[in-house]
Enzyme design. Structure first.
Site, PDB file in Angstrom:
ATOM      1  CD  GLU A 106      -2.107   2.536  -3.575  1.00 10.35           C
ATOM      2  OE1 GLU A 106      -3.191   3.008  -3.930  1.00 10.35           O
ATOM      3  OE2 GLU A 106      -1.779   2.431  -2.381  1.00 10.35           O
ATOM      4  CG  ASP A 143      -2.043   0.889   1.235  1.00  7.56           C
ATOM      5  OD1 ASP A 143      -2.821   0.822   0.274  1.00  7.56           O
ATOM      6  OD2 ASP A 143      -2.189   1.690   2.191  1.00  7.56           O
TER       7      ASP A 143
HETATM    8  C1  GLC Z   1      -4.390   2.864  -0.663  1.00 12.03           C
HETATM    9  C2  GLC Z   1      -5.568   1.932  -0.766  1.00 12.03           C
HETATM   10  C3  GLC Z   1      -6.805   2.685  -0.413  1.00 12.03           C
HETATM   11  C4  GLC Z   1      -6.668   3.188   1.009  1.00 12.03           C
HETATM   12  C5  GLC Z   1      -5.394   4.023   1.163  1.00 12.03           C
HETATM   13  C6  GLC Z   1      -5.069   4.277   2.599  1.00 12.03           C
HETATM   14  O1  GLC Z   1      -4.461   3.872  -1.589  1.00 12.03           O
HETATM   15  O2  GLC Z   1      -5.618   1.366  -2.049  1.00 12.03           O
HETATM   16  O3  GLC Z   1      -7.970   1.909  -0.558  1.00 12.03           O
HETATM   17  O4  GLC Z   1      -7.771   3.960   1.351  1.00 12.03           O
HETATM   18  O5  GLC Z   1      -4.274   3.344   0.623  1.00 12.03           O
HETATM   19  O6  GLC Z   1      -4.579   3.126   3.215  1.00 12.03           O
END
Ligand code: GLC
Length: 545
Positions: free
Chosen positions: A273, A212
């Site tokens: 991500e 994440d």
């Molecule tokens: C990432 C996740 C998202 C979440 C955010 C905070 O972007 O994909 O769903 O709200 O992190 O953890």
């Protein structure tokens, strides 16, 4: 412990699963409920493995299923080494993993290293006790001498990034909700605890992690104020230049350490991500093949249905990813509107979703499918009194991500075959669109996905061939995938009119069209494509221009 491992490996099949295969994202709350409480769970996912095996995916990525108060639906973790009772138990997880591995399907967990839940025992201890070694695992700070907040950083989810904590007698930093305090990756204790978390799951047999918001792992050591973009004062998060809170150069050393942990194990991987839309930044997260295995390219999640734009983005990322790295293709996720809706057009029904499926499964890179896209699930309108996503309150009801997180539509019955209870979010109309019906219909989008996955798995050019964009008329994106044994040519007509094009000749020995029942042309020098349709054609390696 000796965890469950799949039987096949690169040395037995010649295929490396995360590079040559296809990953399917599951939002656990919405896939399959086995208990009747309206919320999906791990046993539900296990019962639906038949679908994934039939479809032909190589791995599933589970959005977080760890214990959590669910302020951000699992992205606020209160224990990294367990399963939330809502989703089942560790035993359920082991069963799911063993069953998936038995079918040659890998499992990626969603690891959330940048923040915990404010209910995590680490944070509870840190806030109570200034002397605790956990205090430094978070960012507790005093106000500035003038009484203002420790710095000018803002939360991505709205408002300041600082929350006053009575118990701590200080502010703490949260890049997202106030229930999600940021973790300090400059603290050696935190780093070794987190590496321990990874080993806990790797020892259990987990195949890797989706990580994440990795681009926020480290911040400027002094947490300096961010410059305000001239003319964008008062524009909230978008009004600041994120030079100290995102993409800090020190993140790369942490990623290299992390990679060492992953590489202690066989054929495991990470996909990060990096929530930026500039691939020039994303590409740095591959390092020299010693950081992330894959970094998500989100450019297509925001691209319009336009041949030139989509072609440019694919070509740009392809050229930027370092030689030791490998690209990926993403069209939808739990954070963005579903692409079947983004690309929808009243004239074309599922045609554009079919074209997108071909793009996703033939371009160079690991495809990430989002559950439900294989049947063309659309955004579901959520009435205001049923909104669940906290962004609806912290930002705006329109910012809610609920519309792309609705339950999977399995069967044409009430509850959609998802649950016998009341689904946690409204369901789409499963009598109009569901897995069971589409499986009966060889002309369905579901069958196109399956056929594309089957073709891809058998085609060295589609799995690992190089990418070269081909000259094409306006409205068409065409490319070649070249492998020593085989050539694949793909042409996608994004336009609203039929078109005839020359793809350089050669007689196809296999392939597919997005239009059910349409034949491949006998020669690629004259290819007719109806509006919103595409074709992939395989030829011998030496055919064509
Ligand atoms: C990432 C996740 C998202 C979440 C955010 C905070 O972007 O994909 O769903 O709200 O992190 O953890």
């Amino acid at each position: 412990m000796a965890g469950s491992r799949p039987k096949d490996s690169e040395s037995t099949t010649g295929r490396l699963w995360w590079r040559d295969g296809v990953v399917y994202q599951i939002y656990p709350r919405s896939f399959q409920d086995s208990k009747g409480d309206g919320i999906g769970d791990l046993e539900g996912i296990r019962r639906r493995l038949d679908h994934l095996e039939w479809l032909g995916v190589d791995a599933i990525w589970l959005s977080p299923c760890f214990p959590s108060p669910m302020a951000d639906f699992g992205y606020d973790v209160s224990d990294y080494c367990d399963i939330d009772p809502m989703f089942g138990s560790l035993d359920d997880f082991d069963r799911l993993l063993a069953d998936a591995h038995g079918r040659g399907i890998r499992i990626l967990l969603d690891w959330v290293p940048c923040h915990t839940s404010d209910q995590h025992p680490w944070f509870q201890e840190a806030r109570k006790d200034k002397e605790s070694d956990k205090r430094d695992w978070f960012f507790f700070r005093d106000a500035k001498p003038d009484g203002s907040l420790p710095n000018n950083w803002l939360s991505i989810f709205g408002g300041p990034a600082w929350e006053w904590d009575e118990e701590a007698g200080q502010y703490y930093l949260h890049s997202f909700l106030k229930e999600q305090p940021d973790l300090n990756w400059r603290s050696p204790g935190l780093v070794s605890a987190m590496h321990g978390v990874l080993r806990f799951w790797l020892d259990r047999g987990v195949d890797g992690f989706r990580i994440d918001v990795i681009h926020r792992l480290l911040k400027h050591p002094e947490l300096r104020d961010l410059p305000v973009i001239p003319g964008r004062e008062g524009h909230g998060y978008g009004g600041l230049e994120h030079v100290h809170d995102e993409n800090h150069p020190d993140v790369h050393a942490s990623l290299r350490d992390l990679r060492k942990v992953i590489d202690e194990y066989d054929e495991r991987m990470t996909v990060g991500e990096v929530y930026v839309t500039d691939p020039n930044i994303t590409k740095d997260y591959y390092g020299k093949g010693d950081e992330l295995n894959l970094a998500f390219n989100f450019a297509l999640v925001h691209a319009p249905f336009d041949a030139a734009r989509i072609g440019d983005e694919i070509a740009r990322f392809d050229a930027l990813v370092p030689a030791e790295g490998w690209p990926d293709i993403v069209l939808s996720s739990h954070d963005a509107p579903r692409h079947a809706s983004r690309f929808d057009h009243p004239r074309f029904g599922d045609d554009r979703a079919r074209l997108a499926a071909m793009l996703l499964l033939t371009a160079r890179g690991t495809p990430f499918l989002y559950y439900g896209e294989e049947i063309g699930m659309r955004q579901i309108p959520i009435p205001e009194d049923r909104l669940q996503d906290p962004l609806a309150w912290t930002l705006h009801p329109n910012a809610s991500r609920d519309g792309s997180r609705t339950p999977m539509q399995w069967e044409p019955v009430a509850g959609g075959g998802f649950s016998e209870g009341d689904p946690w979010l409204p369901m789409g109309d499963s009598e109009r669109r569901c897995v069971a019906d589409q499986r009966e219909d060889p002309a369905s989008l579901l069958w196109l996905y399956k056929n594309l996955l089957t073709l891809r798995r058998a085609s060295p050019a589609l799995m690992s061939g190089s990418f070269r964009r081909l000259e094409a008329p306006e409205g068409v994106f065409a490319f070649e995938r070249l492998h020593p044994e085989q050539r694949a040519v793909v042409a996608l007509n994004f336009g609203e009119d039929p078109i005839t094009l020359d793809l350089g000749g050669g007689a196809p020995i296999g392939g597919l069209t997005t239009t059910y029942g349409a034949f491949l042309p006998p020669d690629l020098s004259s290819v007719e494509l109806t509006e919103a349709s595409g074709l992939v054609a395989l030829t011998g390696a030496s055919s064509g221009a």
